[in-house]
Design an enzyme around this catalytic site. Structure first.
Site, short mmCIF file in Angstrom:
data_model
loop_
_atom_site.label_atom_id
_atom_site.label_comp_id
_atom_site.label_asym_id
_atom_site.label_seq_id
_atom_site.Cartn_x
_atom_site.Cartn_y
_atom_site.Cartn_z
N ARG A 95 0.81 -1.23 0.00
CA ARG A 95 0.00 0.00 0.00
C ARG A 95 0.84 1.27 0.00
O ARG A 95 0.32 2.35 -0.27
CB ARG A 95 -1.01 -0.04 1.15
CG ARG A 95 -2.15 -1.02 0.86
CD ARG A 95 -3.19 -1.01 1.98
NE ARG A 95 -2.65 -1.45 3.23
CZ ARG A 95 -2.56 -2.73 3.62
NH1 ARG A 95 -2.98 -3.68 2.84
NH2 ARG A 95 -2.04 -3.03 4.79
N GLU A 138 6.06 -10.06 15.67
CA GLU A 138 5.64 -10.51 17.00
C GLU A 138 5.99 -12.00 17.16
O GLU A 138 6.52 -12.42 18.18
CB GLU A 138 4.14 -10.28 17.15
CG GLU A 138 3.71 -10.19 18.59
CD GLU A 138 2.22 -9.92 18.69
OE1 GLU A 138 1.64 -9.39 17.74
OE2 GLU A 138 1.65 -10.25 19.74
#
Ligand code: AMP
Length: 180
Positions: A67, A104
Site C-alpha cells: 500500500r 511478533e
C-alpha cells in the site's frame, strides 16, 4: 492555515474505515480503499503528504509493499523525485539487498534493487500506515546499507499505541496525516 489543515486531516480520517478481526482475530484493520475511492480525499491526501517535504530536494521516495505504492509514486512526482519499491522477498527481478526484521512471532524480510539509487541520494520512506515500525525500520537499514540518506518518513496513518516511531531515526522528520 492550521485550522484548515486540521479539518482536512479530520476529513481524510473519516474516509478510512476500520474492519475488525481482519486478516485475523484481534486486528483492527485500517482500510484505505474507501479513502482512495473518494476523489476529494484522494487529492487532499496527496497534498498533505507532499506539503511538509516540498523544499527537501528529495531524490527518491521509497514505497513499502504494497500500500506504500499507492501514494508513493504520486508523492515522488509531487516532489520531483523518483520512486523505488521495497518488496517482499522474491518479487524484484534484478539483484537485490535483503533485510530481515522481527515480527511478533517470527521474522520477515524486505528487499530493494541494489542499483536503485546512488550513494548520498536523499530518500523519504513512505507507507500507508506505521504500526510496530518494523517494516519502516528495515527499509531504513536497506537505504543506509546502500549509502542512501533518509531525510524523512511519511505515512498516511500512525497507530500511536504501537510506538513504531521509536524504531525509526530520531533526528529525521516524521510526518503522518492521521494519528490513531
Ligand atoms: P509495521 O511493520 O508493524 O509498522 O506494519 C506496517 C505494515 O503493515 C504496513 O505496510 C501496513 O499497511 C500494515 N499494517 C499493520 N497494521 C495494520 C492495520 N491495523 N491496518 C492496516 N494495515 C496494517
Amino acid at each position: 492555515m492550521e485550522k484548515v489543515e486540521q479539518s482536512i486531516k479530520e476529513f481524510i480520517s473519516e474516509t478510512i474505515r476500520t474492519i475488525p478481526d481482519f486478516p485475523k482475530k484481534g486486528i483492527m484493520f485500517k482500510d484505505i480503499t474507501t479513502l482512495l475511492n473518494d476523489r476529494r480525499a484522494l487529492v487532499l491526501t496527496s497534498y498533505m503528504l507532499s506539503q511538509p517535504y516540498i523544499d527537501y530536494k528529495v531524490d527518491h521516495i521509497v514505497g513499502l509493499e504494497s500500500r506504500g505504492f499507492l501514494f508513493g509514486t504520486n508523492l515522488a512526482q509531487d516532489l520531483n523525485a523518483g520512486f523505488i519499491p521495497i518488496r517482499k522477498p522474491g518479487k524484484l527481478p534484478h539483484d537485490v539487498l535483503k533485510q530481515n526484521y522481527e515480527l511478533e512471532y517470527g521474522t520477515d524480510s524486505v528487499e530493494v534493487h541494489v542499483d536503485a539509487f546512488k550513494k548520498g541520494d536523499r530518500i523519504i520512506i513512505h507507507d500507508d500506515l506505521i504500526a510496530t515500525g518494523g517494516t519502516a525500520a528495515a527499509a531504513t537499514e536497506l537505504v543506509e546499507r546502500l549509502g542512501g540518506v533518509v531525510v524523512g518518513y511519511s505515512f498516511v496513518m500512525e497507530l500511536r499505541a504501537l510506538k513504531g516511531k521509536e524504531k525509526l531515526k530520531k533526528d529525521v522528520p516524521f510526518e503522518t496525516i492521521v494519528e490513531i
